[in-house]
Design a protein around this motif. Structure first.
Motif, PDB file in Angstrom:
ATOM      1  N   LEU A  66       1.174   5.212  15.339  1.00 23.32           N
ATOM      2  CA  LEU A  66       0.329   4.623  14.094  1.00 23.32           C
ATOM      3  C   LEU A  66       0.923   4.809  12.859  1.00 23.32           C
ATOM      4  N   GLN A  67       2.060   5.710  12.927  1.00 24.70           N
ATOM      5  CA  GLN A  67       2.547   6.314  11.540  1.00 24.70           C
ATOM      6  C   GLN A  67       1.799   6.796  10.559  1.00 24.70           C
ATOM      7  N   LEU A  68       0.674   7.704  11.183  1.00 28.22           N
ATOM      8  CA  LEU A  68      -0.669   8.151  10.382  1.00 28.22           C
ATOM      9  C   LEU A  68       0.006   8.913   8.886  1.00 28.22           C
ATOM     10  N   SER A  69       0.852   9.531   8.955  1.00 26.80           N
ATOM     11  CA  SER A  69       1.351  10.181   7.765  1.00 26.80           C
ATOM     12  C   SER A  69       1.694   9.202   6.670  1.00 26.80           C
ATOM     13  N   ASP A  70       2.247   8.063   7.255  1.00 23.15           N
ATOM     14  CA  ASP A  70       2.554   6.985   5.956  1.00 23.15           C
ATOM     15  C   ASP A  70       1.293   6.153   5.664  1.00 23.15           C
ATOM     16  N   ARG A  71       0.018   6.445   6.319  1.00 21.85           N
ATOM     17  CA  ARG A  71      -1.104   5.618   6.238  1.00 21.85           C
ATOM     18  C   ARG A  71      -2.083   6.186   5.377  1.00 21.85           C
ATOM     19  N   MET A  72      -1.957   7.602   4.953  1.00 15.16           N
ATOM     20  CA  MET A  72      -3.102   8.279   4.241  1.00 15.16           C
ATOM     21  C   MET A  72      -2.944   7.567   2.911  1.00 15.16           C
ATOM     22  N   LYS A  73      -4.392   7.403   2.603  1.00 13.44           N
ATOM     23  CA  LYS A  73      -4.769   6.731   1.399  1.00 13.44           C
ATOM     24  C   LYS A  73      -5.677   7.445   0.290  1.00 13.44           C
ATOM     25  N   LEU A  74      -6.274   8.380   0.882  1.00 18.74           N
ATOM     26  CA  LEU A  74      -7.051   9.172  -0.098  1.00 18.74           C
ATOM     27  C   LEU A  74      -6.384   9.725  -1.296  1.00 18.74           C
ATOM     28  N   PRO A  75      -5.120  10.321  -1.264  1.00 18.10           N
ATOM     29  CA  PRO A  75      -4.400  11.046  -2.403  1.00 18.10           C
ATOM     30  C   PRO A  75      -4.067   9.638  -3.234  1.00 18.10           C
ATOM     31  N   LEU A  76      -3.786   8.595  -2.858  1.00 20.44           N
ATOM     32  CA  LEU A  76      -3.477   7.373  -3.706  1.00 20.44           C
ATOM     33  C   LEU A  76      -4.676   6.793  -4.379  1.00 20.44           C
TER      34      LEU A  76
END
Length: 183
Positions: A66-76
């Motif tokens: 799922l490429q989770l590390s590329d899908r983190m949105k909270l910091p953005l």
């Protein structure tokens, strides 16, 4: 029917309710205001704050697929909060996801919002009053938005057996309900 088709069909009323709540029609008539935008960012922030970590922990075994590390949105979205001078907050309710299938359903909602968010960012960047706004959350995948959505959907459809469709749907409904109620 794939699980992604099943989710789209069975969450349409929630999607429509979210669009109505956030005045989405105003985006395309160029009458969407900065206050409307702040509302949508604040609500999505609360949704991510209370769900992203829980989802990622439940989906740890799918981390690479799922490429989770590329899908983190909270910091953005936290960058968006800061640029809009909005204070961090917490929701008055908690979100509970009981399984990896529910987590996949919740992630479907977030990834779908990213797909729509890309359209929102493009439209608002052409709207008066949005000069200098950085769309960190809505523009998170930039030109890779379509590919990221396709990749997520393919993994979701490959990993979820028909026996688990209702559990995945449960997770999507929980996250939609959370989003609609924190607004």
């Amino acid at each position: 029917m794939t699980v992604s088709e099943y989710l789209k069909q069975n969450t349409a009323s929630y999607h429509d309710a979210a669009e109505k709540l956030f005045n989405s029609k105003k985006i395309f008539s160029k009458t969407f205001t900065l206050e409307d935008y702040k509302k949508i960012i604040r609500s999505n922030y609360l949704m991510l704050l209370h769900s992203e970590d829980k989802i990622f922990k439940k989906l740890n075994k799918y981390s690479e697929k799922l490429q989770l590390s590329d899908r983190m949105k909270l910091p953005l979205i936290e960058k968006d909060l800061k640029s809009l001078l909005l204070k961090k907050a917490v929701a008055g309710s908690e979100l509970e996801l009981t399984s990896q299938h529910e987590a996949l359903g919740a992630m479907y909602v977030i990834e779908g919002s990213t797909l729509g968010g890309n359209v929102i960012a493009k439209q608002l960047s052409k709207t008066d009053g949005f000069d200098g706004i950085t769309f960190n959350f809505f523009g998170c995948y930039h030109e890779n938005t379509g590919a990221m959505w396709k990749s997520f959907k393919e993994t979701l459809d490959a990993e979820v057996h028909e026996n688990n469709y209702d559990e995945v749907l449960s997770g999507a409904k929980k996250l939609y309900s959370f989003l609609l109620n924190v607004s």
